[in-house]
Design an enzyme around this catalytic site. Structure first.
Site, PDB file in Angstrom:
ATOM      1  CE  LYS A 207      47.527  80.060  47.802  1.00  0.00           C
ATOM      2  NZ  LYS A 207      47.934  81.387  47.290  1.00  0.00           N
ATOM      3  CE  LYS A 260      45.049  80.680  51.450  1.00  0.00           C
ATOM      4  NZ  LYS A 260      45.483  81.826  50.641  1.00  0.00           N
TER       5      LYS A 260
END
Length: 340
Positions: A207, A260
């Site tokens: 992330k 992500k």
């Protein structure tokens, strides 16, 4: 000269027959916001066409998703009350817990994933418990001062508590998004100890600290009150770090690894796909959605073609699961044979 590839492109039927990248609506996950209150549906200004729902009204959206062929949702909660410890994230009667229980009662075949984090629930908007630490020294050139950051170990204990509370409420999968070290192992052990060994973990393993999250923070009311999240989210310059994060989370028990955001990190999706032996998910985040919507509303792009290309590129890179605010539209396009 032989023209074999050209012949395979001349007819729509044969084009679909020889496609190298295949997709199905079952691989789509819709991110959904649920909020405290009653009888409310609020449009999110930064995400045109997306809404926050109270528990008694969320069934309208869930019915629509299922009708379009989308059977998985990722739930984010927006509590009425926040505090420094994010206690509503793990409260038995918290907003997400109530939403999960209600969704399972009304839609037993729906696959429910709970976002496991604290940023929506803390008064300061950070993803865990804060602590102060002194840096520098008493010398005149480097005066001592205090830095506030997230305390890893107390936070992962709460991550495990959140995951168990969601499992009790009916979650089929939990998705830790806080990026603390060791949280996957802590969650796996806590779930197993409570008899939830069948609940899967989709780890936000990779992330990045990204500007693409802006509209989400508006949607969830989770913008940090001070500072930013770069101390615990990844530097977008790095890819070897992503490999380490992904492999570590698999070793700790993650069933699915997420990268992500999606669009700007497809090289990372491909590398992670080759590095681990579990399925790869990627999240087409709020900033991607908002940019497409803004450009489409001004007539600058063909929305259907753009969202199709974005989705196909993610699957082509190696993702087997695609989290998208366009899930319904993509499911329709897949069924129609436009993509997939």
């Amino acid at each position: 000269m032989l023209q074999r590839p050209r012949r395979l492109r001349e007819n729509d039927v044969i084009r679909r027959m020889v496609r190298e990248t295949r997709m199905d609506p079952s691989s789509l996950i819709y991110p959904m916001f649920v909020m405290d209150g009653e009888n409310k549906v609020e449009e999110i200004p930064s995400l045109p066409g997306q809404f926050r729902y109270t528990v008694d009204r969320m069934g309208e959206k869930l019915e629509s998703l299922i009708r379009h062929g989308v059977n998985s949702v990722l739930l984010f909660g927006i509590p009425a009350v926040k505090d420094e410890s994010g206690s509503q994230a793990y409260a038995p009667d918290g907003i997400v817990q109530r939403a999960m229980t209600k969704a399972k009662e009304d839609f037993p075949d729906l696959y429910i994933i709970g976002d496991v984090c604290m940023c929506e629930y803390t008064s300061h908007g950070h993803c865990g418990i804060l602590h102060e630490r002194a840096v520098g020294n008493q010398a005149e050139l480097h005066p001592r001062h205090t830095v506030v950051d997230v305390d890893n170990d107390p936070t992962i204990r709460l991550m495990a508590k959140i995951a168990v509370s969601q499992a009790r409420a009916g979650a089929d999968m939990v998705a830790p998004s806080d990026m603390m070290d060791g949280r996957v192992l802590a969650i796996r052990q806590a779930l197993d100890a409570e008899g939830f060994d069948y609940v899967s973990i989709m780890s936000y393993a990779v992330k990045y600290a990204s500007a693409f999250y802006g509209p989400f923070r508006d949607a969830a009311g989770s913008a940090p009150a001070f500072g930013d999240r770069r101390s615990y989210q990844m530097d977008y310059h790095n890819i070897r770090e992503a490999m380490k994060e992904a492999k570590t989370d698999v070793e700790e028990g993650a069933d699915i690894i997420m990268v992500k955001p999606a669009m700007s990190f497809l090289d990372v999706v491909a590398r992670v796909h080759d590095a681990v032996d579990v399925p790869i998910a990627t999240y087409s985040v709020s900033g991607e959605y908002a940019m497409v919507k803004a450009a489409a509303m001004k007539g600058m792009i063909d929305e259907k073609r753009i969202i199709s290309e974005m989705a196909v590129s993610a699957y082509r890179a190696g993702a087997g699961i695609y989290i998208s605010y366009f899930a319904e539209e993509l499911a329709d396009l897949m069924r129609e044979g436009y993509i997939g």
